[in-house]
Structure formats: structure tokens, C-alpha cells
Design a protein around this motif. Structure first.
Motif, PDB file in Angstrom:
ATOM      1  N   PHE A 158      -6.171   3.269  14.566  1.00 16.38           N
ATOM      2  CA  PHE A 158      -7.362   2.434  14.488  1.00 16.38           C
ATOM      3  C   PHE A 158      -7.157   1.179  13.631  1.00 16.38           C
ATOM      4  O   PHE A 158      -8.118   0.544  13.211  1.00 16.38           O
ATOM      5  N   TYR A 159      -5.886   0.820  13.388  1.00 14.46           N
ATOM      6  CA  TYR A 159      -5.608  -0.398  12.631  1.00 14.46           C
ATOM      7  C   TYR A 159      -5.875  -1.622  13.494  1.00 14.46           C
ATOM      8  O   TYR A 159      -5.494  -1.677  14.669  1.00 14.46           O
ATOM      9  N   THR A 160      -6.514  -2.613  12.918  1.00 12.80           N
ATOM     10  CA  THR A 160      -6.651  -3.926  13.540  1.00 12.80           C
ATOM     11  C   THR A 160      -6.325  -4.979  12.484  1.00 12.80           C
ATOM     12  O   THR A 160      -6.759  -4.860  11.330  1.00 12.80           O
ATOM     13  N   PRO A 161      -5.555  -5.993  12.824  1.00 17.70           N
ATOM     14  CA  PRO A 161      -5.236  -7.033  11.843  1.00 17.70           C
ATOM     15  C   PRO A 161      -6.450  -7.901  11.542  1.00 17.70           C
ATOM     16  O   PRO A 161      -7.378  -8.009  12.351  1.00 17.70           O
ATOM     17  N   ILE A 162      -6.451  -8.484  10.348  1.00 17.81           N
ATOM     18  CA  ILE A 162      -7.465  -9.458   9.986  1.00 17.81           C
ATOM     19  C   ILE A 162      -6.760 -10.726   9.540  1.00 17.81           C
ATOM     20  O   ILE A 162      -5.551 -10.731   9.303  1.00 17.81           O
ATOM     21  N   THR A 163      -7.504 -11.806   9.401  1.00 18.04           N
ATOM     22  CA  THR A 163      -6.906 -13.067   8.996  1.00 18.04           C
ATOM     23  C   THR A 163      -6.573 -13.045   7.511  1.00 18.04           C
ATOM     24  O   THR A 163      -7.130 -12.257   6.727  1.00 18.04           O
ATOM     25  N   ARG A 164      -5.668 -13.909   7.111  1.00 17.87           N
ATOM     26  CA  ARG A 164      -5.326 -14.038   5.695  1.00 17.87           C
ATOM     27  C   ARG A 164      -6.568 -14.383   4.867  1.00 17.87           C
ATOM     28  O   ARG A 164      -6.763 -13.850   3.769  1.00 17.87           O
ATOM     29  N   GLU A 165      -7.407 -15.268   5.403  1.00 14.25           N
ATOM     30  CA  GLU A 165      -8.601 -15.681   4.675  1.00 14.25           C
ATOM     31  C   GLU A 165      -9.536 -14.494   4.450  1.00 14.25           C
ATOM     32  O   GLU A 165     -10.098 -14.324   3.358  1.00 14.25           O
ATOM     33  N   ASP A 166      -9.714 -13.657   5.481  1.00 13.53           N
ATOM     34  CA  ASP A 166     -10.583 -12.494   5.335  1.00 13.53           C
ATOM     35  C   ASP A 166      -9.987 -11.496   4.343  1.00 13.53           C
ATOM     36  O   ASP A 166     -10.706 -10.879   3.549  1.00 13.53           O
ATOM     37  N   PHE A 167      -8.670 -11.317   4.393  1.00 14.19           N
ATOM     38  CA  PHE A 167      -8.004 -10.394   3.480  1.00 14.19           C
ATOM     39  C   PHE A 167      -8.203 -10.838   2.031  1.00 14.19           C
ATOM     40  O   PHE A 167      -8.578 -10.040   1.166  1.00 14.19           O
ATOM     41  N   GLY A 169     -10.468 -12.759   0.912  1.00 12.28           N
ATOM     42  CA  GLY A 169     -11.881 -12.670   0.596  1.00 12.28           C
ATOM     43  C   GLY A 169     -12.310 -11.275   0.199  1.00 12.28           C
ATOM     44  O   GLY A 169     -13.267 -11.093  -0.569  1.00 12.28           O
ATOM     45  N   MET A 170     -11.593 -10.255   0.689  1.00  8.91           N
ATOM     46  CA  MET A 170     -11.893  -8.874   0.328  1.00  8.91           C
ATOM     47  C   MET A 170     -11.327  -8.496  -1.026  1.00  8.91           C
ATOM     48  O   MET A 170     -11.972  -7.791  -1.810  1.00  8.91           O
ATOM     49  N   TYR A 171     -10.099  -8.949  -1.327  1.00 10.04           N
ATOM     50  CA  TYR A 171      -9.394  -8.471  -2.512  1.00 10.04           C
ATOM     51  C   TYR A 171      -9.596  -9.337  -3.753  1.00 10.04           C
ATOM     52  O   TYR A 171      -9.652  -8.814  -4.873  1.00 10.04           O
ATOM     53  N   LEU A 172      -9.678 -10.643  -3.591  1.00 12.00           N
ATOM     54  CA  LEU A 172      -9.753 -11.512  -4.776  1.00 12.00           C
ATOM     55  C   LEU A 172     -10.986 -11.252  -5.644  1.00 12.00           C
ATOM     56  O   LEU A 172     -10.894 -11.388  -6.877  1.00 12.00           O
ATOM     57  N   PRO A 173     -12.142 -10.867  -5.077  1.00 13.76           N
ATOM     58  CA  PRO A 173     -13.282 -10.585  -5.963  1.00 13.76           C
ATOM     59  C   PRO A 173     -13.046  -9.437  -6.935  1.00 13.76           C
ATOM     60  O   PRO A 173     -13.727  -9.334  -7.961  1.00 13.76           O
ATOM     61  N   PHE A 174     -12.066  -8.564  -6.637  1.00 17.58           N
ATOM     62  CA  PHE A 174     -11.781  -7.440  -7.530  1.00 17.58           C
ATOM     63  C   PHE A 174     -10.805  -7.801  -8.650  1.00 17.58           C
ATOM     64  O   PHE A 174     -10.569  -6.987  -9.551  1.00 17.58           O
ATOM     65  N   VAL A 175     -10.231  -9.002  -8.602  1.00 22.49           N
ATOM     66  CA  VAL A 175      -9.225  -9.386  -9.588  1.00 22.49           C
ATOM     67  C   VAL A 175      -9.719  -9.227 -11.026  1.00 22.49           C
ATOM     68  O   VAL A 175      -8.983  -8.714 -11.890  1.00 22.49           O
ATOM     69  N   PRO A 176     -10.968  -9.619 -11.361  1.00 22.24           N
ATOM     70  CA  PRO A 176     -11.414  -9.455 -12.752  1.00 22.24           C
ATOM     71  C   PRO A 176     -11.455  -7.998 -13.216  1.00 22.24           C
ATOM     72  O   PRO A 176     -11.439  -7.735 -14.422  1.00 22.24           O
ATOM     73  N   MET A 177     -11.504  -7.050 -12.277  1.00 24.10           N
ATOM     74  CA  MET A 177     -11.572  -5.639 -12.630  1.00 24.10           C
ATOM     75  C   MET A 177     -10.184  -5.009 -12.755  1.00 24.10           C
ATOM     76  O   MET A 177     -10.055  -3.885 -13.254  1.00 24.10           O
ATOM     77  N   LEU A 178      -9.157  -5.720 -12.299  1.00 23.11           N
ATOM     78  CA  LEU A 178      -7.822  -5.134 -12.237  1.00 23.11           C
ATOM     79  C   LEU A 178      -7.131  -5.155 -13.596  1.00 23.11           C
ATOM     80  O   LEU A 178      -7.336  -6.062 -14.401  1.00 23.11           O
ATOM     81  N   ARG A 179      -6.311  -4.141 -13.813  1.00 22.10           N
ATOM     82  CA  ARG A 179      -5.404  -4.126 -14.960  1.00 22.10           C
ATOM     83  C   ARG A 179      -4.005  -4.355 -14.425  1.00 22.10           C
ATOM     84  O   ARG A 179      -3.582  -3.719 -13.456  1.00 22.10           O
ATOM     85  N   ARG A 180      -3.297  -5.270 -15.050  1.00 21.52           N
ATOM     86  CA  ARG A 180      -2.008  -5.700 -14.499  1.00 21.52           C
ATOM     87  C   ARG A 180      -1.018  -4.553 -14.326  1.00 21.52           C
ATOM     88  O   ARG A 180      -0.224  -4.558 -13.382  1.00 21.52           O
ATOM     89  N   GLU A 181      -1.048  -3.563 -15.223  1.00 20.93           N
ATOM     90  CA  GLU A 181      -0.075  -2.476 -15.120  1.00 20.93           C
ATOM     91  C   GLU A 181      -0.304  -1.582 -13.903  1.00 20.93           C
ATOM     92  O   GLU A 181       0.538  -0.756 -13.566  1.00 20.93           O
ATOM     93  N   PHE A 182      -1.461  -1.773 -13.223  1.00 20.96           N
ATOM     94  CA  PHE A 182      -1.747  -0.977 -12.044  1.00 20.96           C
ATOM     95  C   PHE A 182      -1.686  -1.807 -10.755  1.00 20.96           C
ATOM     96  O   PHE A 182      -2.159  -1.371  -9.702  1.00 20.96           O
ATOM     97  N   VAL A 183      -1.129  -2.985 -10.841  1.00 23.55           N
ATOM     98  CA  VAL A 183      -0.862  -3.809  -9.648  1.00 23.55           C
ATOM     99  C   VAL A 183       0.648  -3.979  -9.582  1.00 23.55           C
ATOM    100  O   VAL A 183       1.241  -4.725 -10.361  1.00 23.55           O
ATOM    101  N   LEU A 184       1.276  -3.264  -8.668  1.00 30.30           N
ATOM    102  CA  LEU A 184       2.724  -3.119  -8.657  1.00 30.30           C
ATOM    103  C   LEU A 184       3.325  -3.615  -7.349  1.00 30.30           C
ATOM    104  O   LEU A 184       2.735  -3.453  -6.277  1.00 30.30           O
ATOM    105  N   PHE A 185       4.530  -4.188  -7.474  1.00 30.45           N
ATOM    106  CA  PHE A 185       5.257  -4.699  -6.319  1.00 30.45           C
ATOM    107  C   PHE A 185       6.670  -4.128  -6.323  1.00 30.45           C
ATOM    108  O   PHE A 185       7.350  -4.157  -7.350  1.00 30.45           O
ATOM    109  N   ALA A 186       7.080  -3.591  -5.186  1.00 34.88           N
ATOM    110  CA  ALA A 186       8.446  -3.072  -5.040  1.00 34.88           C
ATOM    111  C   ALA A 186       9.282  -4.084  -4.275  1.00 34.88           C
ATOM    112  O   ALA A 186       8.845  -4.619  -3.247  1.00 34.88           O
TER     113      ALA A 186
END
Length: 282
Positions: A158-167, A169-186
Motif C-alpha cells: 500500500f505504499y504510494t510516493p509523495i512529493t518532496r514538498e509534501d514530505f 511539509g510533514m516532517y519539518l514541523p516536528f524538528v523543534p521536538m526532535l533530539r539530535r541523538e535520536f536522528v540518525l543516518f547510516a
């Protein structure tokens, strides 16, 4: 296109553009509320009629249009309060969908794990390195995550792609709530992004939670997921959290096995429900 449908004591939105099920024209019912199972059944029957009239052969729910937004209902619970960003269901929701002829077509769970004394296996691929977000330029970092998500999630049901702008728009509002040690990149040996993980304290329980949520992680390379989870659990323990929630895992995903191996104790089950509308498929 959406339609808002209502009866006495129930309300639902019919999303005409939903992820395809079985390759058939599919719609979804979302934003569902009901005061009783009978009221819910009635409004779902109304939605089914509208979906048939619109040419749909399949109906999914609850789903607010696609899997990027709220979907699934609670089917079993230990009674603990909902955690941050968890799908919520009223007591009559499951009986209403069942009475309307919907059945589970995908099942999920959330589990709670105690961090103290956890047997947290270290990364096994020496070429994979995990880095913590430095807190700068969130749009660029989340833009990289968007690119990787297109590949990592493409095979999901049931995956459907969304646009970069929509993506963004969903995630950036949560940035003030994030703690850097829990945002990880491999990253692999060449520095290319091969996985990401987002965790967030369970602010649903108050401003000083003792639990952190492993909300989302994905990878395009074997071993990256384990590396990310290992760093996440270690960072959560060092930050003083006592528990972690492994959130909304599909029961057939390899993450389900890893959660159990880490001592995860299931406390909630969920389902995405579906109904076949074309008689030929019955």
C-alpha cells in the motif's frame, strides 16, 4: 477528491485516490468517528455505496488517504495510554468495521522494551557508520531522507510516493521536538546514505517522559537497520530513558523478530481493514 459522509452518531471521509489493493481501483475511508458500532456500520455502508458508485472495487480503512497519514485501528491493547503520534481508536471502531464486512488485511503491533540490561547487539558491518544529526540545515538532511525513502519503502504494501514538498511539509514541523541523538543516518564506506532512523521522546505522556519512541527507520543495505537500532538504544539509555517503544511494526517485518530478541513486550495490536466490493472476486 474526498467526500465527507455522516449519519446520526458517526462520520467518515471517503478518499477516492487511495493506494491500489490487488491492482484494483481502490478507495479508502478515513477520519472515522462513531458513537456506537451500529452508527459506525451505517456510515461505512454509506461510504461503500459511494465507493461502488465511483467505480471502486476495493475499500481500505481506516486510512486518511495513504500510509503517509494516519491509518490502522487498534484491535488489542493492554490499556496503557496512547503514545505520541499513535493511531487512536474508539471502543466502537473495530466492531463497526467488522459489522460493515471489513476484515484485517495487514496487522501491526507496538512493543515496549526495557533499556537497562538490554542485550543490544553491536553493528556487524564494519563498513557502515552511523552519524548523529548535527542540528543544522534540517531541510537538506530530510531531503536526503526523502530520496532514500523512495527506495526503502517502495516494496511496502500500500505504499504510494509523495512529493518532496509534501514530505518536508510533514516532517519539518516536528524538528523543534526532535533530539539530535535520536536522528540518525547510516552511511556506507563511500559516504552514501543507506539508512535513517527517527526517534522521539514520548511527549504524549508529559513534558519529561521516561520513554523514547523508535518511530521510523529504513535502510537499503543489509546491516544498516541493526546498526541504527543499536546506536539508538544506546543513546536512549545514556540519555536517562528507561524504556523504548518499538512503534507500529508490521508483524511480518524483520523488525518484529529484532524487537522480540531485544526483549520487546507487545502492548498494542493494530490492523488495516479491507473489503472487496466487486462480486467477481468473492
Amino acid at each position: 477528491m474526498t467526500e465527507i459522509l455522516a449519519t446520526d452518531g458517526a462520520r467518515v471521509t471517503l478518499f477516492h485516490d487511495a493506494p491500489s489493493w490487488d491492482g484494483k481501483p481502490t478507495m479508502a475511508v478515513g477520519k472515522f468517528t462513531c458513537e456506537s458500532a451500529e452508527a459506525g456500520r451505517a456510515v461505512l455502508a454509506q461510504a461503500e455505496t459511494a465507493a461502488r458508485d465511483g467505480g471502486a472495487a476495493r475499500l481500505l480503512g481506516p486510512m486518511d488517504g495513504n500510509t503517509w497519514h494516519s491509518y490502522r485501528l487498534v484491535t488489542e491493547s493492554d490499556g496503557s495510554p496512547p503514545f505520541l503520534m499513535e493511531p487512536k481508536s474508539g471502543p466502537a471502531d473495530l466492531p463497526a468495521f467488522t459489522a460493515a464486512g471489513f476484515t484485517p488485511i495487514a496487522r501491526y503491533f507496538s512493543a515496549r522494551v526495557e533499556l537497562a540490561g538490554m542485550d543490544n547487539p553491536p553493528p556487524f558491518d564494519p563498513e557502515i557508520t552511523v552519524e548523529t544529526w548535527d542540528g543544522t540545515d534540517p531541510e537538506a538532511h530530510f531531503g536526503q531522507v526523502y530520496d532514500l525513502s523512495l527506495a526503502a519503502f517502495a516494496g511496502n504494501a500500500f505504499y504510494t510516493p509523495i512529493t518532496r514538498e509534501d514530505f518536508l511539509g510533514m516532517y519539518l514541523p516536528f524538528v523543534p521536538m526532535l533530539r539530535r541523538e535520536f536522528v540518525l543516518f547510516a552511511r556506507n564506506g563511500e559516504g552514501a546514505l543507506v539508512g535513517f532512523l527517527f526517534g522521539i521522546p514520548n511527549y504524549g505522556s508529559g513534558p519529561s517522559p521516561d520513554t523514547v519512541i523508535l518511530k521510523t527507520y529504513a535502510s537499503t543495505r543489509h546491516g544498516a537497520g541493526q546498526a541504527l537500532a543499536s546506536v539508538f538504544h544506546d543513546a536512549a539509555r545514556k540519555a536517562g530513558f528507561t524504556h523504548a517503544i518499538h512503534a507500529l511494526i508490521h508483524e511480518t517485518n524483520v523488525s518484529a523478530q529484532r524487537s522480540e530478541q531485544l526483549g520487546g513486550r507487545l502492548f498494542r495490536r493494530y490492523a488495516l481493514m479491507g473489503k472487496v466490493l466487486d462480486d467477481d472476486a468473492r
